[in-house]
Design a protein around this motif. Structure first.
Motif: not given
Length: 431
Positions: A267-279, A326-332
């Motif tokens: 879950i959490f390794v995949s979040v790292i590149p996916l944060v970039g996608v959400w930005f 990842a989306g929920f970590l980045v947007t709020p």
């Protein structure tokens, strides 16, 4: 600013996030598993302890913010509180995972409750003061987005350590030793953060609000309330997913305890590149709409967990959840900064402390929703503890890891339609 570029840089400030999230995430992921499945504390008593903590948290969160806003020392408003809390936090964290062996149910409950209240009181003081520094140190959309991005990066590293490294440590050394190692990491990173943080002396002289006036202004801010209540349902899912993974691995996927690390890492390794996608996604969207979209994506992403039955299936489902998370970590944080800026524009007062505290309390209340969900679903399917798992623990944890999160995220998504920030359409022209 004689210490050069490192002072108040987003990179140094984010060490505070790394410091707090390593023990905090290990706590939220493993304390239920430690007390309920390992030590055999009954679910009813565990839920009662969480409920008492919630009442305590309702008092100490806003008070921490209020006193922080009114502090005025030559070292600043926030830093003295953080420095005083550092050794206490390490002690409290170690106590949570060092319950003496052979205690009765009441003895274990008492230990759990006292450790929980002590841990949360100190954690509250640090979180409120650390969070209140953000809008003061970083002014303007561009630097805030950069600082938030770096913070989320550090947070994900911390989540990886707090969730994936923890099982390796407690399997090899025990829960007590794990808590001491993570406690030392917290002390080192938090002191590093504070060493390079310098508060703005100009804010010492801004007008102070009384307790009643301060709460009244916060309570009447409708977007703030709806935004935070909506987030609390989604935040419940963060906590629920983390704390249910060890049970899901054991009862649904039927893999050994050591594999919990692999599952959490997926879950959490995949979040790292996916944060970039959400930005990349949110740069092209209005902040409120981006936040709303992230809630919907998170809701859809928990569905595949229902279908996991092998380690590989669990890992693939975990990667899909990583996208929603990842989306929920980045947007709020972006939406929250807009709300605080508008409050400052309307009142002329710097009240980051009280806002951080009240939103922290609403978010922390998600822990109670999570505990109640565990208790209710456990009662329906007969799961009481590791000693009495009932006839169908598999379905218990399928429901808790997929069905309950889906329902909570749909509530969160519906509520998001009631958040209206005046002039939000104009923000794109100023940023």
């Amino acid at each position: 600013m004689g210490q050069g570029k490192a002072v108040n840089s987003p990179w140094m400030y984010a060490f505070g996030m790394l410091a707090m999230m390593i023990p905090s995430h290990a706590f939220s992921t493993f304390y239920s598993y430690y007390y309920v499945d390992k030590l055999g504390l009954g679910l009813g008593l565990a839920t009662l302890a969480r409920t008492i903590f919630m009442i305590w948290d309702a008092v100490n969160q806003p008070m921490a913010g209020y006193f922080s806003d009114r502090t005025n020392t030559k070292h600043g408003r926030r830093k003295p509180w953080i420095y005083a809390s550092v050794p206490l936090f390490m002690i409290a964290f170690v106590l949570v995972f060092s319950a003496p062996e052979g205690m009765s149910q009441i003895g274990l409950f008492t230990w759990f409750l006292i450790a929980l209240l002590f841990y949360e009181a100190v954690a509250t003081i640090i979180w409120v003061n650390y969070g209140a520094l953000f809008p003061e140190l970083f002014r303007g959309d561009t630097i805030r987005k950069k600082a938030s991005a770096i913070q989320q990066g550090y947070q994900i590293v911390a989540i990886l350590i707090g969730s994936a490294v923890a099982p390796i440590l407690f399997n090899a050394l025990g829960f007590g030793s794990m808590s001491i190692i993570f406690g030392f990491m917290f002390v080192v990173f938090m002191i590093l953060c504070m060493r390079f943080t310098q508060e703005d002396t100009a804010y010492r002289d801004t007008p102070k609000m009384g307790l009643k006036e301060s709460f009244a202004a916060t309570l009447t801010n409708k977007p703030f309330w709806i935004f935070n209540i909506s987030n609390s349902f989604a935040q419940t899912v963060n906590g629920l997913l983390s704390s249910m993974i060890p049970f899901y691995a054991k009862y649904v996927l039927r893999v050994e305890e050591g594999m919990v690390t692999v599952l959490l890492a997926s879950i959490f390794v995949s979040v790292i590149p996916l944060v970039g996608v959400w930005f990349w996604i949110i740069k092209r969207m209005d902040p409120v709409k981006a936040w709303r979209f992230s809630l919907l994506a998170y809701a859809v992403s928990v569905i595949p967990l229902w279908f996991g039955s092998t380690l590989l299936g669990g890992i693939l489902a975990g990667i899909i959840v990583g996208f929603g998370l990842a989306g929920f970590l980045v947007t709020p944080p972006v939406v929250n900064s807009l709300i605080i800026d508008r409050d400052f524009a309307e009142t002329g007062r710097r009240r980051e402390g009280i806002y951080t505290a009240v939103s922290g309390f609403i978010t922390r209340s998600s822990g109670l929703i999570s505990a109640l969900a565990f208790l209710i679903v456990g009662m329906i399917f007969g799961y009481e503890s590791g000693d009495k798992p009932g006839d169908d623990p598999e379905t218990t944890f399928r429901v808790l890891i997929s069905v309950v999160p889906l329902m909570l995220l749909l509530v969160s998504y519906i509520l998001s339609y009631f958040v209206r920030l005046r002039g939000e359409e104009d923000d794109g022209h100023h940023g």
